[in-house]
Enzyme design. Structure first.
Site, PDB file in Angstrom:
ATOM      1  N   LYS A  85       0.851  -1.193   0.000  1.00 46.37           N
ATOM      2  CA  LYS A  85       0.000   0.000   0.000  1.00 46.37           C
ATOM      3  C   LYS A  85       0.880   1.235   0.000  1.00 46.37           C
ATOM      4  O   LYS A  85       2.014   1.201   0.489  1.00 46.37           O
ATOM      5  CB  LYS A  85      -0.873   0.014   1.263  1.00 46.37           C
ATOM      6  CG  LYS A  85      -2.127   0.838   1.146  1.00 46.37           C
ATOM      7  CD  LYS A  85      -3.266   0.086   0.492  1.00 46.37           C
ATOM      8  CE  LYS A  85      -4.479   0.948   0.309  1.00 46.37           C
ATOM      9  NZ  LYS A  85      -5.625   0.223  -0.219  1.00 46.37           N
ATOM     10  N   GLY A 182     -20.729   6.744   4.348  1.00 43.96           N
ATOM     11  CA  GLY A 182     -19.794   7.130   3.280  1.00 43.96           C
ATOM     12  C   GLY A 182     -20.470   6.915   1.942  1.00 43.96           C
ATOM     13  O   GLY A 182     -20.664   5.775   1.514  1.00 43.96           O
ATOM     14  N   GLY A 184     -19.417   7.847  -1.034  1.00 44.36           N
ATOM     15  CA  GLY A 184     -18.415   8.142  -2.062  1.00 44.36           C
ATOM     16  C   GLY A 184     -18.479   7.143  -3.200  1.00 44.36           C
ATOM     17  O   GLY A 184     -19.549   6.673  -3.579  1.00 44.36           O
ATOM     18  N   VAL A 186     -17.378   3.929  -3.546  1.00 49.21           N
ATOM     19  CA  VAL A 186     -17.858   2.578  -3.248  1.00 49.21           C
ATOM     20  C   VAL A 186     -19.266   2.644  -2.642  1.00 49.21           C
ATOM     21  O   VAL A 186     -20.177   1.925  -3.076  1.00 49.21           O
ATOM     22  CB  VAL A 186     -16.893   1.839  -2.292  1.00 49.21           C
ATOM     23  CG1 VAL A 186     -17.432   0.457  -1.958  1.00 49.21           C
ATOM     24  CG2 VAL A 186     -15.513   1.719  -2.912  1.00 49.21           C
TER      25      VAL A 186
END
Ligand code: NAD
Length: 356
Positions: A85, A182, A184, A186
């Site tokens: 990552k 959330g 956003g 996804v």
């Protein structure tokens, strides 16, 4: 920003990472960490997060947690890659954003293919184009795999169906209630899949633009305050914001039967998996549910070329793996998070690199 020196290997998050690199470039303003957790199954892969962290330590711990989770994600998704990552520490409106991204991509090149990266929180498709101009190790490119988020949401959707089937005896979405934290990339795509099939939605986001857009796309959605979303009485709670949702304070406040969302690292600690199990809430491990994005982007590296048909088939397998983990958890009376971790470890610790 708070500056500190750390003995990194002593942090619990370190967990035998194979490599962690800090890179900074005064000219562009780049400051970033790249972490490679485990490459037993193949080169490391994992998105890059662009976030205004409060401290380098916060960013460092985040990259370690995220890259470790990628190892587990790759193993359960059965893709021949390991966990890695990147995180870039910068404000989203930084005036030299493009320069920062270009400098970061050049650092990725130094790893010579041991690390492939792409989109994560804070990175846009436009950013991917900037990165890809500087590096051959960027995945999720336009005209190839593209945006991983709809695939991540589709994987969450399949995993969630496995949960519904076990808890309610069928996987119907109509008539079920879902709280999505959330809204956003996804979260929004997941809402779309649920709304279209007659699911009742409750949503929350700290960004008013995202809330406005969700209300436009899903006129019947009920919006609540972000700090209230986990308390909603719903069938399924889907955390799709950042991690760390579940801890000893929030778990007793939950009023859902199933947790299945796209956010990475939802449990604050391993103990929280046990807590959820103790409260009788079915938790579908995050790295299993949200693996669709990974499956999509690594398909770009397949020597047969990218195929959305193959991606869909593999993403659909998430439902089978989720079912297997839930059944094992019931049989052994162990948290699903434990069962998933042990299964993934068996795969990557004994794993041999396969041909792509
Ligand atoms: P995004 O930035 O598009 O969306 C995240 C949303 O969460 C934003 O709208 C943000 O305002 C909101 N948010 C942040 N903190 C919040 C809070 N406290 N309460 C309510 N809302 C909050 O990011 P995304 O790509 O949708 O990713 C969401 C999560 O899914 C992340 O944890 C990411 O690591 C994970 N994930 C993403 C992908 C992908 O392909 N994008 C794949 C796998 C996992």
């Amino acid at each position: 920003m708070k500056k500190i020196l750390l003995d990194a290997s002593r942090l619990p998050e370190f967990d035998n990472h194979e490599l962690v690199a800090f890179t900074a470039d005064r000219k562009s303003g780049l400051k970033s960490f790249i972490a490679i957790h485990n490459t037993n199954l193949g080169p490391a892969t994992g998105g890059t997060r662009y976030w205004a962290y409060d401290s380098e330590e916060e960013a460092f711990r985040d990259v370690l947690r995220l890259s470790r989770a990628m190892t587990y994600k790759c193993a359960l998704a059965r893709v021949p890659y390991g966990g890695g990552k990147g995180v870039i520490i910068a404000n989203s409106h930084h005036p030299r954003r493009r320069k920062i991204l270009a400098a970061y991509a050049k650092r990725v090149n130094l790893l010579e293919g041991s690390f492939y990266t792409g989109e994560d929180v804070g990175i846009t498709p436009d950013d991917i184009s900037v990165l890809a101009r500087q590096s051959h190790f960027i995945i999720g490119r336009e005209k190839f795999a593209g945006d991983p988020s709809p695939w991540a949401a589709l994987g969450v959707f399949f995993a969630l169906q496995a949960g519904l089937e076990v808890v309610f005896g069928n996987a119907d979405i109509t008539g079920r209630t879902f709280a999505v934290k959330g809204l956003g990339k996804v979260g929004g795509a997941l809402c779309e899949l649920l709304y279209r099939r007659g699911g009742t939605l409750i949503g929350a986001d700290i960004d008013p633009d995202r809330v406005r857009s969700a209300k436009r796309r899903f006129p019947r959605i009920k919006i609540v305050e972000a700090k209230e979303i986990h308390r909603q009485r719903v069938d399924v709670y889907a955390p799709c914001a950042l991690g760390g949702d579940f801890n000893k304070k929030t778990i007793p406040q939950l009023r859902c039967q199933v947790i299945c969302g796209g956010a990475n690292n939802q449990l604050s600690s391993e103990k929280d998996g046990e807590r959820l199990h103790g409260w009788g809430i079915l938790y579908i491990p995050d790295y299993l549910a949200n693996a669709g994005g990974l499956i999509n982007v690594v398909s770009e590296l397949d020597k047969r070329g990218y195929s959305s048909r193959r991606v869909r088939k593999k993403v659909k397998d998430i439902r089978k793996t989720a079912k297997k983990i839930i059944m094992l958890s019931e049989k052994l009376n162990k948290p699903t998070s434990d069962v998933a971790d042990r299964l993934a470890e068996r795969i990557f610790k004994n794993g041999k690199r396969r041909k792509k």
